[in-house]
Design a protein around this motif. Sequence first.
Motif, mmCIF file in Angstrom:
data_model
loop_
_atom_site.group_PDB
_atom_site.id
_atom_site.type_symbol
_atom_site.label_atom_id
_atom_site.label_comp_id
_atom_site.label_asym_id
_atom_site.label_seq_id
_atom_site.Cartn_x
_atom_site.Cartn_y
_atom_site.Cartn_z
ATOM 1 N N PHE A 123 0.959 -1.261 0.098
ATOM 2 C CA PHE A 123 -0.054 -0.055 0.191
ATOM 3 C C PHE A 123 0.890 1.140 0.219
ATOM 4 O O PHE A 123 1.943 1.374 0.491
ATOM 5 C CB PHE A 123 -0.817 0.159 1.159
ATOM 6 N N ALA A 124 0.282 2.331 -0.629
ATOM 7 C CA ALA A 124 1.175 3.495 -0.598
ATOM 8 C C ALA A 124 0.124 4.691 -0.140
ATOM 9 O O ALA A 124 -1.175 4.816 -0.800
ATOM 10 C CB ALA A 124 1.463 3.804 -2.048
ATOM 11 N N GLY A 125 0.583 5.648 0.725
ATOM 12 C CA GLY A 125 -0.329 6.778 1.375
ATOM 13 C C GLY A 125 0.342 8.003 1.023
ATOM 14 O O GLY A 125 1.474 8.074 0.208
ATOM 15 N N CYS A 126 -0.452 9.101 1.476
ATOM 16 C CA CYS A 126 0.118 10.438 1.266
ATOM 17 C C CYS A 126 -0.138 11.056 2.487
ATOM 18 O O CYS A 126 -1.384 11.971 2.691
ATOM 19 C CB CYS A 126 -0.291 11.151 0.118
ATOM 20 N N HIS A 127 0.664 10.996 3.377
ATOM 21 C CA HIS A 127 0.438 11.252 4.802
ATOM 22 C C HIS A 127 0.538 12.944 4.900
ATOM 23 O O HIS A 127 1.529 13.313 4.608
ATOM 24 C CB HIS A 127 1.126 10.489 5.893
ATOM 25 N N VAL A 128 -0.462 13.485 5.776
ATOM 26 C CA VAL A 128 -0.403 15.058 6.002
ATOM 27 C C VAL A 128 0.024 15.143 7.114
ATOM 28 O O VAL A 128 -0.444 14.894 8.163
ATOM 29 C CB VAL A 128 -1.704 15.740 5.524
ATOM 30 N N HIS A 129 1.185 16.087 7.586
ATOM 31 C CA HIS A 129 1.701 16.291 8.684
ATOM 32 C C HIS A 129 1.217 17.871 9.080
ATOM 33 O O HIS A 129 1.556 18.667 8.365
ATOM 34 C CB HIS A 129 3.296 16.427 8.920
ATOM 35 N N LEU A 130 0.767 17.963 10.418
ATOM 36 C CA LEU A 130 0.304 19.264 10.823
ATOM 37 C C LEU A 130 1.271 19.530 12.016
ATOM 38 O O LEU A 130 1.278 19.097 12.965
ATOM 39 C CB LEU A 130 -1.140 19.199 11.269
ATOM 40 N N GLY A 131 1.766 20.985 11.677
ATOM 41 C CA GLY A 131 2.675 21.450 12.647
ATOM 42 C C GLY A 131 2.163 22.363 13.772
ATOM 43 O O GLY A 131 2.177 23.530 13.707
ATOM 44 N N ILE A 132 1.351 21.605 14.688
ATOM 45 C CA ILE A 132 0.507 22.315 15.791
ATOM 46 C C ILE A 132 1.168 22.169 17.143
ATOM 47 O O ILE A 132 0.576 22.440 18.105
ATOM 48 C CB ILE A 132 -0.791 22.022 15.562
ATOM 49 N N PRO A 191 -10.175 -0.191 -2.429
ATOM 50 C CA PRO A 191 -10.739 -0.194 -1.173
ATOM 51 C C PRO A 191 -9.981 -1.014 -0.508
ATOM 52 O O PRO A 191 -10.110 -1.184 1.006
ATOM 53 C CB PRO A 191 -12.145 -0.670 -1.408
ATOM 54 N N ARG A 192 -9.082 -1.795 -0.904
ATOM 55 C CA ARG A 192 -8.484 -2.725 -0.045
ATOM 56 C C ARG A 192 -7.381 -2.163 0.932
ATOM 57 O O ARG A 192 -7.149 -2.584 2.171
ATOM 58 C CB ARG A 192 -7.480 -3.842 -0.958
ATOM 59 N N ARG A 193 -6.833 -1.190 0.683
ATOM 60 C CA ARG A 193 -5.962 -0.296 1.543
ATOM 61 C C ARG A 193 -6.576 -0.065 2.727
ATOM 62 O O ARG A 193 -5.860 -0.299 3.810
ATOM 63 C CB ARG A 193 -5.451 1.096 0.944
ATOM 64 N N ARG A 194 -7.557 0.466 2.755
ATOM 65 C CA ARG A 194 -8.361 0.817 4.144
ATOM 66 C C ARG A 194 -8.843 -0.383 5.069
ATOM 67 O O ARG A 194 -9.427 -0.095 6.066
ATOM 68 C CB ARG A 194 -9.403 1.896 3.815
ATOM 69 N N LYS A 195 -8.517 -1.573 4.798
ATOM 70 C CA LYS A 195 -8.725 -2.695 5.397
ATOM 71 C C LYS A 195 -7.702 -3.083 6.255
ATOM 72 O O LYS A 195 -7.577 -3.729 7.045
ATOM 73 C CB LYS A 195 -8.962 -3.852 4.624
ATOM 74 N N PHE A 196 -6.576 -2.604 5.738
ATOM 75 C CA PHE A 196 -5.109 -2.621 6.460
ATOM 76 C C PHE A 196 -4.672 -1.346 7.246
ATOM 77 O O PHE A 196 -4.239 -1.461 8.507
ATOM 78 C CB PHE A 196 -4.294 -3.397 5.780
ATOM 79 N N TYR A 197 -4.388 -0.279 6.882
ATOM 80 C CA TYR A 197 -4.122 0.890 7.345
ATOM 81 C C TYR A 197 -4.728 2.003 6.293
ATOM 82 O O TYR A 197 -5.373 1.968 5.231
ATOM 83 C CB TYR A 197 -2.587 1.117 7.359
ATOM 84 N N GLY A 198 -4.803 3.301 6.901
ATOM 85 C CA GLY A 198 -5.315 4.644 6.120
ATOM 86 C C GLY A 198 -6.897 4.358 6.451
ATOM 87 O O GLY A 198 -7.405 5.353 5.917
ATOM 88 N N MET A 199 -7.296 3.859 7.597
ATOM 89 C CA MET A 199 -8.872 3.862 7.815
ATOM 90 C C MET A 199 -9.211 5.182 8.467
ATOM 91 O O MET A 199 -8.232 6.137 8.688
ATOM 92 C CB MET A 199 -9.052 3.017 8.798
ATOM 93 N N CYS A 200 -10.490 5.757 8.126
ATOM 94 C CA CYS A 200 -10.913 6.836 8.913
ATOM 95 C C CYS A 200 -10.359 7.048 10.441
ATOM 96 O O CYS A 200 -10.296 6.066 11.179
ATOM 97 C CB CYS A 200 -12.380 7.136 9.015
ATOM 98 N N GLY A 201 -9.817 8.085 10.938
ATOM 99 C CA GLY A 201 -9.303 8.299 12.210
ATOM 100 C C GLY A 201 -8.152 8.053 12.437
ATOM 101 O O GLY A 201 -7.604 8.065 13.583
#
Length: 225
Positions: free
Chosen positions: A123-132, A165-175
């Motif tokens: 799987f490949a994600g595009c994670h967003v980092h928030l500098g807060i 949709p297979r990705r979110r069965k393993f990671y990248g789920m809501c939350g």
Amino acid sequence: EIFAVDEEGVVIPAWTYLDDKKPSGVERPFWDGFQAEFTITPELCMGWVVDGLQRGLRATLAAARAKNPKARLTSASVLDVPQAMMLASSAEHTQLGCAPSVNVYEDAKGIFVPDPKRLSCRFAGCHVHLGIGRQDPDVITRIVKAIDAIYGIASVAMFRGLEDPRRRKFYGMCGEYRTPPHGIEYRVPSSISLCHPAVANLVFDLVRCTAGIGLRNQSDAWIVP
């Protein structure tokens, strides 16, 4: 994260054309399993962010083409790995993830994989980092739920038929998120976010703006689960 594939659409393992993440550098791609990965430094404006993404993708493609002149990048968030390739790869290269994620929803759990070599896709994600900076747990929960309620719902419509949709069965789920020292890493978006500069700008800006809604506790303007 991004996959490179050959002329037949078969994944080219990133460790065959990239170094590992140490020593790392901004926009210097490195291997993270079968997929390539790079980071960017957000400065000045969203245009700077998108330009950084482009530079990282260009560097990844150049490295892949040095290995295979016919290599190309794909925005596919899930790729099947040939069995022979998986079995011939080391445990270091086939492991899943580098650190555990957490989820704001108690009942949200990805499928556990005891033996990564028995999982035939990656799987490949595009994670967003928030500098807060550091935030209290209740503030983090509020922020992540606000992003889910606004960006998450919009992304389902935007990427219908494009995301696997297979990705979110393993990671990248809501939350799903992490809490690095600089703030929050929102782990829901996938690599489809990198398919076009305008799409990347929209994804990053929407996550950024909706995080602000959660941070300021203005989520009563939206239906937040």
